[in-house]
Design an enzyme around this catalytic site. Structure first.
Site, short mmCIF file in Angstrom:
data_model
loop_
_atom_site.label_atom_id
_atom_site.label_comp_id
_atom_site.label_asym_id
_atom_site.label_seq_id
_atom_site.Cartn_x
_atom_site.Cartn_y
_atom_site.Cartn_z
N HIS A 75 0.73 -1.67 -0.26
CA HIS A 75 0.30 -0.26 -0.21
C HIS A 75 0.89 1.36 -0.01
O HIS A 75 2.15 2.12 0.80
CB HIS A 75 -0.94 -0.29 0.92
CG HIS A 75 -0.35 0.04 2.59
ND1 HIS A 75 -0.07 1.18 2.99
CD2 HIS A 75 -0.06 -0.76 3.30
CE1 HIS A 75 0.18 1.22 4.27
NE2 HIS A 75 0.85 -0.27 4.76
N ASP A 77 -0.57 4.53 1.06
CA ASP A 77 -0.25 5.56 1.89
C ASP A 77 0.36 5.03 3.08
O ASP A 77 0.41 4.48 3.67
CB ASP A 77 -2.06 5.46 2.17
CG ASP A 77 -2.74 4.22 3.22
OD1 ASP A 77 -2.57 3.04 2.56
OD2 ASP A 77 -3.64 4.40 3.89
N ASP A 114 6.13 1.82 6.77
CA ASP A 114 4.63 1.36 6.19
C ASP A 114 4.20 1.97 5.25
O ASP A 114 3.01 2.83 5.74
CB ASP A 114 4.20 0.67 7.80
CG ASP A 114 2.98 0.52 7.63
OD1 ASP A 114 2.39 -0.49 7.56
OD2 ASP A 114 2.04 0.84 9.16
N GLU A 144 -4.96 1.58 3.39
CA GLU A 144 -5.43 1.08 3.39
C GLU A 144 -4.87 1.57 4.87
O GLU A 144 -6.02 0.49 5.45
CB GLU A 144 -3.66 -0.35 3.44
CG GLU A 144 -3.75 -1.35 4.13
CD GLU A 144 -2.96 -0.98 5.30
OE1 GLU A 144 -3.12 -2.36 6.46
OE2 GLU A 144 -2.35 -0.02 5.81
N GLU A 145 -4.70 2.30 5.64
CA GLU A 145 -4.59 2.45 6.92
C GLU A 145 -6.13 3.34 7.01
O GLU A 145 -5.58 3.10 8.49
CB GLU A 145 -3.33 3.58 7.07
CG GLU A 145 -1.59 2.95 6.93
CD GLU A 145 -0.87 2.24 7.48
OE1 GLU A 145 -1.84 2.09 8.53
OE2 GLU A 145 0.20 2.03 7.44
N ASP A 168 4.11 -5.70 3.48
CA ASP A 168 3.62 -4.72 4.41
C ASP A 168 3.38 -6.27 5.54
O ASP A 168 2.66 -5.67 6.63
CB ASP A 168 2.12 -4.85 4.08
CG ASP A 168 1.82 -3.65 5.46
OD1 ASP A 168 2.97 -2.83 5.71
OD2 ASP A 168 0.70 -3.55 5.51
N HIS A 453 3.04 3.83 13.05
CA HIS A 453 2.07 4.77 13.29
C HIS A 453 2.32 5.86 14.05
O HIS A 453 1.57 6.23 15.06
CB HIS A 453 0.55 3.47 14.22
CG HIS A 453 0.26 2.85 12.40
ND1 HIS A 453 -1.01 2.45 12.92
CD2 HIS A 453 0.78 2.69 11.40
CE1 HIS A 453 -0.93 1.88 11.33
NE2 HIS A 453 -0.39 1.44 10.70
#
Length: 478
Positions: A75, A77, A114, A144-145, A168, A453
């Site tokens: 992904h 994003d 990520d 995705e997030e 991922d 994150h």
């Protein structure tokens, strides 16, 4: 132009280019267009979705024409989190990369390893005409997030391959994920009446928490700033009347909230208020001394022009105080594996309403149903308008996987180690893929990174290089 990364290595070059283009969730359009231009320059077929997904197709190399196609996916994003003192604008500013002790960081912000590492692996492979491989279908998904929206939008007819490498999964090249959680997001809105404030105002600020991924870190007993804020306010409320004016905490449903503030008016004597806040702050610091040693609790005077009604304030504070968050169930068969959790993720006060977001994860749909029903009941009891969204499926374990067997041999050759199979509590797009293509054989891989994150996110550069070599070896043996 001076580069931070080694541009002689294509995957590193592409990562630094990606860091210069905004690509947070909901804002991937510029990077999606970049991928299209890349495909055009390389003379490769592609498809771009309205949602931002891009699929780039590369024909098989010589001698691999009769090998079945392989899907590679990541992904594009990233989660956009920053330190309180950072003035970074994720919608326009490039990330400020720097290297320290062999690890890549971004100054004051998340790094986007990520899953920028996976994106850049695919670009390097697509560019390299010397590699041996079957036909490749490289899938770059958006959003995705915030709920796996890009993966959910994929059209089944766009992929012919039934061997799927998701980039991922992390694990530093020696681990592959074999099962992942599904999820659901609950959003509640409480209407407010904003009245003129007539009493002394204060602002309570919770900060200094480590935060982290609401799937991968939820079992680590990390402090949730929103929950801690509610606990202190309830403690202060024992001394007298306390009426909220605003509460604001968290920013992403997939990140454990690191900070929260609340403004309120009160008739509690200032000396008592400060003493009680300080004392209970020490209680919380003691509770969290191993997971969040830098917790800060600050109570200071504030100018407040409007406050809620006492009924609204009491009701909302009670809701925050009892709203479930954290680890819910462990797997009794797999050591230290979480199979159900909730994350009280975001609270935002607007002019005439206050909004709450809670994310739920589980490997079992029955647990998600249970947690969601509890929130629905609480929402009704406390007068919230409610909606649910961002639902994505779990990825169940399959004992037999030919692709996993091939990867096992690649790990032995490239890493000199045995492949480790792991179950994760985070959501992966593998579950969506398995739901869309039930006969898909799936493995995951990715370099070693930490702090996903959160602004502490960092990528091990040696692992970034080693895992690229592993990926190239793996596709050459398919």
């Amino acid at each position: 132009m001076e580069h931070v990364l080694d541009w002689s290595k294509a995957h590193q070059k592409y990562f630094e280019e990606m860091a210069g283009i905004p690509h947070g969730s909901y804002h991937e359009k510029e990077y999606s267009d970049y991928l299209v231009e890349f495909a055009k320059k390389q003379g490769l077929r592609y498809k771009q979705y309205d949602i931002g997904n891009v699929i780039i197709y590369k024909d098989a190399s010589e001698g691999y024409e009769d090998h079945p196609a392989v899907v590679i996916q990541a992904h594009m994003d990233m989660v956009c989190e920053k330190t309180p003192e950072s003035d970074h604008d994720f919608e326009k500013d490039p990330l400020k990369l720097y290297i320290e002790d062999g690890w890549l960081h971004a100054k004051g912000t998340t790094l986007g390893a990520d899953d920028g590492t996976g994106v850049c692996y695919m670009l390097a492979i697509l560019e390299d005409k010397s590699l041996s491989h079957p036909a490749l279908e490289c899938v770059f998904t958006s959003m995705e997030e915030i709920g796996l929206d890009g993966a959910l939008a994929l059209e089944p007819e766009d992929l012919k391959g039934r061997r799927y490498i998701n980039l991922d999964g992390g694990g530093g090249g020696v681990e592959t994920v074999i099962t992942a959680a599904g999820g659901l997001r609950w959003n509640g809105v409480m209407a407010l009446s904003r009245n003129e404030a007539v009493k002394q105002g204060y602002r309570l600020t919770i900060g200094g928490l480590a935060g982290g991924h609401s799937g991968g870190c939820i079992h680590m007993e990390k402090g949730n700033a929103i929950k801690l804020c509610a606990r202190i306010l309830k403690e202060l409320q024992k001394e007298g009347t306390l009426i909220l004016s605003a509460v604001d905490g968290g920013s992403k449903d997939n990140a454990i909230p690191r900070d929260c503030w609340a403004e309120f008016v009160t008739d509690i004597e200032e000396r008592v208020l400060l003493e009680r806040a300080k004392a209970f702050g020490e209680v919380l610091r003691s509770e969290l001394r191993y997971s969040d040693k830098d917790l800060t609790v600050v109570l200071e005077k504030a100018e407040i022009t409007k406050a809620w009604t006492k009924e609204e304030s009491d009701k909302f504070l009670d809701f925050l105080f009892i709203c479930p968050t954290g680890l819910r169930h462990r797997n009794m068969n797999i050591k230290d594996h979480t199979i159900a959790s909730e994350n009280l993720a975001v609270v935002k006060t607007k002019e005439n309403q206050v909004e709450v977001s809670v994310s739920m994860r589980s490997a079992f749909e029955s647990y998600i149903d249970e947690m969601a029903e509890e929130l629905r009941i609480m929402g009704r009891l406390y007068g919230f308008a409610q909606e649910e969204g961002g639902k994505y499926p779990a990825w169940g374990f399959e004992e037999n996987s030919a692709l996993r067997g091939v990867m096992r041999e690649s790990v032995k050759r490239c890493m000199g180690k045995e492949l480790v199979e792991k179950a994760v509590h985070g959501g992966l797009e593998c579950g969506v893929a398995k739901n869309k293509w039930p006969d898909m054989d799936i493995v995951t891989l990715g370099p070693a990174s930490e702090g996903a994150h959160s602004p502490d996110e960092k990528l091990n550069l040696k692992s970034f290089d080693d895992c690229y070599d592993l990926l190239c070896d793996l596709i050459s043996h398919l």
